[in-house]
Design a protein around this motif. Structure first.
Motif, PDB file in Angstrom:
ATOM      1  N   TYR A 207       0.829  -1.201   0.000  1.00  8.84           N
ATOM      2  CA  TYR A 207       0.000   0.000   0.000  1.00  8.84           C
ATOM      3  C   TYR A 207       0.871   1.261   0.000  1.00  8.84           C
ATOM      4  CZ  TYR A 207      -3.778  -3.162   1.273  1.00  8.84           C
ATOM      5  OH  TYR A 207      -4.690  -4.188   1.275  1.00  8.84           O
ATOM      6  N   ALA A 208       0.330   2.301  -0.617  1.00  9.93           N
ATOM      7  CA  ALA A 208       0.929   3.620  -0.561  1.00  9.93           C
ATOM      8  C   ALA A 208      -0.061   4.567   0.097  1.00  9.93           C
ATOM      9  CB  ALA A 208       1.282   4.126  -1.954  1.00  9.93           C
ATOM     10  N   TYR A 209       0.467   5.523   0.848  1.00  8.99           N
ATOM     11  CA  TYR A 209      -0.350   6.517   1.544  1.00  8.99           C
ATOM     12  C   TYR A 209       0.017   7.890   0.987  1.00  8.99           C
ATOM     13  CZ  TYR A 209      -0.989   2.523   4.555  1.00  8.99           C
ATOM     14  OH  TYR A 209      -1.260   1.257   5.019  1.00  8.99           O
ATOM     15  N   LEU A 210      -0.990   8.585   0.476  1.00  5.97           N
ATOM     16  CA  LEU A 210      -0.808   9.847  -0.218  1.00  5.97           C
ATOM     17  C   LEU A 210      -1.511  10.955   0.550  1.00  5.97           C
ATOM     18  CD1 LEU A 210      -0.146  11.468  -2.934  1.00  5.97           C
ATOM     19  CD2 LEU A 210      -2.474  10.816  -3.623  1.00  5.97           C
ATOM     20  N   ILE A 211      -0.803  12.068   0.792  1.00  2.99           N
ATOM     21  CA  ILE A 211      -1.454  13.202   1.435  1.00  2.99           C
ATOM     22  C   ILE A 211      -1.759  14.252   0.372  1.00  2.99           C
ATOM     23  CG2 ILE A 211       0.639  14.512   2.072  1.00  2.99           C
ATOM     24  CD1 ILE A 211      -0.871  14.892   4.876  1.00  2.99           C
TER      25      ILE A 211
ATOM     26  N   SER B 118      -7.208  18.446   2.117  1.00  2.00           N
ATOM     27  CA  SER B 118      -6.898  17.948   3.469  1.00  2.00           C
ATOM     28  C   SER B 118      -7.388  16.518   3.674  1.00  2.00           C
ATOM     29  CB  SER B 118      -7.496  18.877   4.536  1.00  2.00           C
ATOM     30  OG  SER B 118      -6.923  20.168   4.459  1.00  2.00           O
ATOM     31  N   THR B 119      -6.877  15.617   2.840  1.00  2.00           N
ATOM     32  CA  THR B 119      -7.211  14.198   2.958  1.00  2.00           C
ATOM     33  C   THR B 119      -5.959  13.351   2.799  1.00  2.00           C
ATOM     34  OG1 THR B 119      -7.664  13.962   0.581  1.00  2.00           O
ATOM     35  CG2 THR B 119      -9.546  14.479   2.021  1.00  2.00           C
TER      36      THR B 119
ATOM     37  N   PRO C 104     -10.077  12.128   6.178  1.00  5.59           N
ATOM     38  CA  PRO C 104      -9.711  13.539   6.363  1.00  5.59           C
ATOM     39  C   PRO C 104      -8.523  13.683   7.306  1.00  5.59           C
ATOM     40  CG  PRO C 104     -11.553  12.992   7.772  1.00  5.59           C
ATOM     41  CD  PRO C 104     -11.284  11.765   6.948  1.00  5.59           C
ATOM     42  N   THR C 105      -7.806  14.801   7.201  1.00  4.31           N
ATOM     43  CA  THR C 105      -6.690  15.072   8.097  1.00  4.31           C
ATOM     44  C   THR C 105      -7.054  16.030   9.226  1.00  4.31           C
ATOM     45  OG1 THR C 105      -5.862  16.960   6.827  1.00  4.31           O
ATOM     46  CG2 THR C 105      -5.065  14.767   6.189  1.00  4.31           C
TER      47      THR C 105
END
Length: 349
Positions: free
Chosen positions: A210-214, A219-220, A240-241
């Motif tokens: 998995y990759a995590y993208l900001i 703001s997610t 959401p962040t």
């Protein structure tokens, strides 16, 4: 963190900063300045060579470039090797070294391009062997009038590189041709994202699944599942962040995966906080935020053991330390606050 760790801090030099700072981080997260090295204007984002012997800093200016430096591994002191212009236009804002240590990959935000630069055996950086211009735009007329590559990240197998482009709401994928020093466009590794989201930085989990993208503009955080055979990414979750009841202005910045793989952290600017997410088989659950005790945390870093998080508050010129609860991922301020001018990127050696 049981022992002292050395780290480098990139900065903006339009204020009181003199360049790249070598610091020591103790077991409580307190940061002590050891030395500073001039590395041209605005040596903001840093990348460490896999050998640990060299550091590369983007010079985030109109005629953007990269500065190469040799690292004294005992003291962390830096010796400047050379500097080049990357040819990709203004404001190179992010760089990484491929896993073999042969090439530096550079993203130019305002210039709208990505570059691949060879690294010599002595650590010096060479002129780009490839330069690719991005095109596209998004619905945010102020921020997405054109393509804006904001980072470039090699995949876990070093066969692909992924470029979150804030301007046109895509992660643009490339095959890494290390034999010829080329970035080969890959439709399979490119993924469209939510309109107006503004993808910025990404981080892979430790097994590369998995990759995590900001996403800066909405703001997610987006979770993407990766196919190891094709390099393709598929969106599987978004969170959401900031809390739903927050109605102030905010843009996100940085994202990191905890060494345990159980937590993901992201930084908010405007809200000026670190968001914590619990990770479970391709999903992220927003756990809440903790104030960074300063303003504009453009980046942050986790110590190698994951016990401490260091928030770099660019506008208040300080680095603030937080303990990371191993069971819950909860952050609590240690009380350690260190003044550093315009800190932008902290990389452990």
């Amino acid at each position: 963190m049981a022992t002292e760790e050395l780290a480098l801090v990139g900065t903006y030099t339009d204020g009181d900063s003199d360049g790249i700072y070598t610091v020591a981080v103790d077991g409580d997260g307190a940061v002590e300045q050891r030395s500073v090295t001039a590395a041209g204007d605005d040596p903001s984002f840093l990348a460490i060579h896999p050998s640990g012997e060299y550091c590369y800093a983007v010079n985030e200016v109109d005629d953007g470039g990269v500065t190469a430096l040799e690292i004294d591994r005992a003291t962390g002191e830096l010796t400047r090797l050379n500097q080049i212009r990357t040819g990709g236009g203004a404001d190179p804002c992010h760089c990484t070294v491929d896993a073999t240590g042969q090439y530096l990959l550079v993203a130019h935000y305002t210039g709208g391009s990505v570059a691949m630069c060879p690294i010599a055996e002595d650590g010096q950086i060479g002129a780009p062997s490839d330069l690719v211009e991005h095109t596209g735009s998004g619905p945010n007329e102020e921020r997405q009038e054109a393509a804006h590559p904001h980072s470039i990240q090699p995949g876990p197998d070093n066969e692909y590189a992924y470029v979150p482009d804030l301007g046109d709401d895509r992660i643009v994928g490339y095959e890494l041709d290390l034999d010829h020093g080329k970035l080969v466009a890959s439709d399979a590794a490119t993924v469209e994202l939510a309109a107006g989201s503004g993808p910025r930085h990404m981080a892979f989990d430790h097994d590369g699944e998995y990759a995590y993208l900001i996403n800066e503009l909405d703001s997610t955080v987006t979770v993407l599942e990766r196919d190891a055979d094709t390099g393709s990414l598929t969106v599987v979750d978004t969170a959401p962040t900031v809390a739903d009841d927050y109605d102030g202005e905010n843009i996100t910045a940085d994202i990191h995966v905890h060494p345990s793989g159980e937590w993901v952290f992201g930084s908010n600017r405007g809200h000026d906080s670190i968001a914590t997410f619990a990770v479970d088989d391709g999903t992220v659950e927003f756990q809440g935020t903790v104030s960074t005790r300063g303003e504009w945390p453009r980046n942050f870093a986790l110590t190698p053991d994951g016990e401490t998080l260091l928030a770099e508050n660019m506008d208040t010129n300080d680095v603030v330390a937080f303990d990371v609860d191993a069971a819950t991922g909860e952050l609590s301020a240690t009380g350690a606050v260190t003044e550093l001018p315009s800190p932008v990127c902290l990389q452990f050696l």
